[in-house]
Design an enzyme around this catalytic site. Structure first.
Site, PDB file in Angstrom:
ATOM      1  N   ALA A 186      -0.847  -0.878  -4.710  1.00  0.00           N
ATOM      2  CA  ALA A 186      -0.044  -0.430  -5.841  1.00  0.00           C
ATOM      3  C   ALA A 186      -0.729   0.651  -6.665  1.00  0.00           C
ATOM      4  O   ALA A 186      -0.171   1.125  -7.651  1.00  0.00           O
ATOM      5  CB  ALA A 186       0.260  -1.634  -6.746  1.00  0.00           C
ATOM      6  N   ASN A 190      -5.213  -7.707  -7.741  1.00  0.00           N
ATOM      7  CA  ASN A 190      -5.977  -7.015  -6.708  1.00  0.00           C
ATOM      8  C   ASN A 190      -6.050  -5.515  -6.998  1.00  0.00           C
ATOM      9  O   ASN A 190      -7.038  -4.853  -6.674  1.00  0.00           O
ATOM     10  CB  ASN A 190      -5.334  -7.248  -5.341  1.00  0.00           C
ATOM     11  CG  ASN A 190      -5.484  -8.697  -4.897  1.00  0.00           C
ATOM     12  OD1 ASN A 190      -6.565  -9.263  -4.943  1.00  0.00           O
ATOM     13  ND2 ASN A 190      -4.389  -9.300  -4.485  1.00  0.00           N
ATOM     14  N   HIS A 210       1.584  -0.908 -14.188  1.00  0.00           N
ATOM     15  CA  HIS A 210       0.161  -0.684 -14.445  1.00  0.00           C
ATOM     16  C   HIS A 210      -0.026   0.717 -15.017  1.00  0.00           C
ATOM     17  O   HIS A 210       0.451   1.703 -14.440  1.00  0.00           O
ATOM     18  CB  HIS A 210      -0.651  -0.808 -13.150  1.00  0.00           C
ATOM     19  CG  HIS A 210      -0.353  -2.047 -12.365  1.00  0.00           C
ATOM     20  ND1 HIS A 210      -0.691  -3.307 -12.807  1.00  0.00           N
ATOM     21  CD2 HIS A 210       0.268  -2.226 -11.172  1.00  0.00           C
ATOM     22  CE1 HIS A 210      -0.307  -4.202 -11.921  1.00  0.00           C
ATOM     23  NE2 HIS A 210       0.277  -3.569 -10.914  1.00  0.00           N
TER      24      HIS A 210
END
Length: 272
Positions: free
Chosen positions: A126, A194, A224
């Site tokens: 991601a 992660n 994020h």
């Protein structure tokens, strides 16, 4: 016709991500790679899944996967990471690790990789801009900060909730779950962050990478926001990932592994 030899890929773990990867590999959607074996926790469900594939592959115990593959993709619970990674490294082969946070809990895996002919690979997942962060690390990085927001359901079962007696049921406004280093966050959110550990490994390390984690009922995507200050660039990045069937993981995770596998046999590679 290409003379490159086809790579055998085994998938360890048949959750949402493992099944998605195995399905696409079995359908020859990644040029230069083929599904060669799988390993699942439940024998019955694993057999049913194999039966659904266009071409059958063997189901084998975790420690036997390196015998059947050139590359093993780990898509399993973080707690069993050594059971997957160690046999692959001992066999001198490559393992793609998705439970990146667990690498910090098992530092012997780094040492084993350094003393063997095997290799641990961490996909971008991601993390938008991972290439830029690794490039910045060739110079001097002054600071790295990440703010992560997910729908509350994405944090269900995270150990930090019990440790801090945090209740995320019925939230009507954002709740700060954690603020601190990426290393400590990996312990509190082994299935959720992660991306933060990958960021820390690419940049200035898990102790210096700073992180905020929010359970936010106002978001529908795993979001994020990252800021990296270095002597070469100021990087500001925001990623909004659509969750997979597993709300803790974004859909792009499986696609990131496919992109990594595709690069391994591609005649032209784009990206660092």
């Amino acid at each position: 016709m290409s003379s490159r030899e086809e790579l055998g890929v085994a998938v360890a773990g048949l959750g949402a991500i493992g099944k998605a990867l195995a399905n696409r590999l079995a359908r020859n959607e990644v040029a230069g790679c083929r599904l060669s074996a799988v390993s699942g926790r439940d024998p019955g469900k694993t057999a049913d899944f194999i039966a659904s594939l266009p071409r059958p592959v063997p189901a084998v115990p975790l420690h036997e996967l390196p015998r059947h593959a050139d590359i093993v993709v780990e898509c399993a619970p973080a707690a069993i990471l050594p059971q997957i990674v160690e046999p692959v490294l001992d066999a001198g082969k490559k393992v793609i690790v998705l439970s990146v946070g667990a690498l910090l809990e098992f530092p012997d895996l780094f040492r084993k990789a350094g003393s063997s002919e095997g290799q641990i690979l961490v996909p971008t997942g991601a993390l938008l801009g991972l290439d830029a962060v690794t490039a910045a690390a060739e110079g001097r990085i002054e600071s790295v900060k990440m703010v992560s927001r997910k729908p509350p359901i994405g944090f269900k079962g995270a150990p930090i909730l019990a440790e801090r007696n945090l209740n995320i049921e019925g939230l009507t406004e954002p709740l700060l779950l954690y603020s601190g280093s990426a290393r400590a966050a990996a312990r509190g959110f082994p299935a959720n962050l992660n991306v933060a550990v990958a960021l820390s490994l690419a940049g200035i390390g898990p102790d210096e990478t700073q992180l905020e984690v929010w359970a936010d009922p106002g978001v529908v995507r795993n979001t994020h926001t990252i800021e990296v200050v270095s002597d070469a660039a100021l990087l500001r990045m925001t990623i909004e990932n659509i969750p997979s069937e597993n709300p803790k993981t974004g859909r792009i995770t499986a696609q990131s592994v496919m992109a990594m596998l595709r690069k391994m046999s591609a005649p032209v590679r784009v990206g660092t």
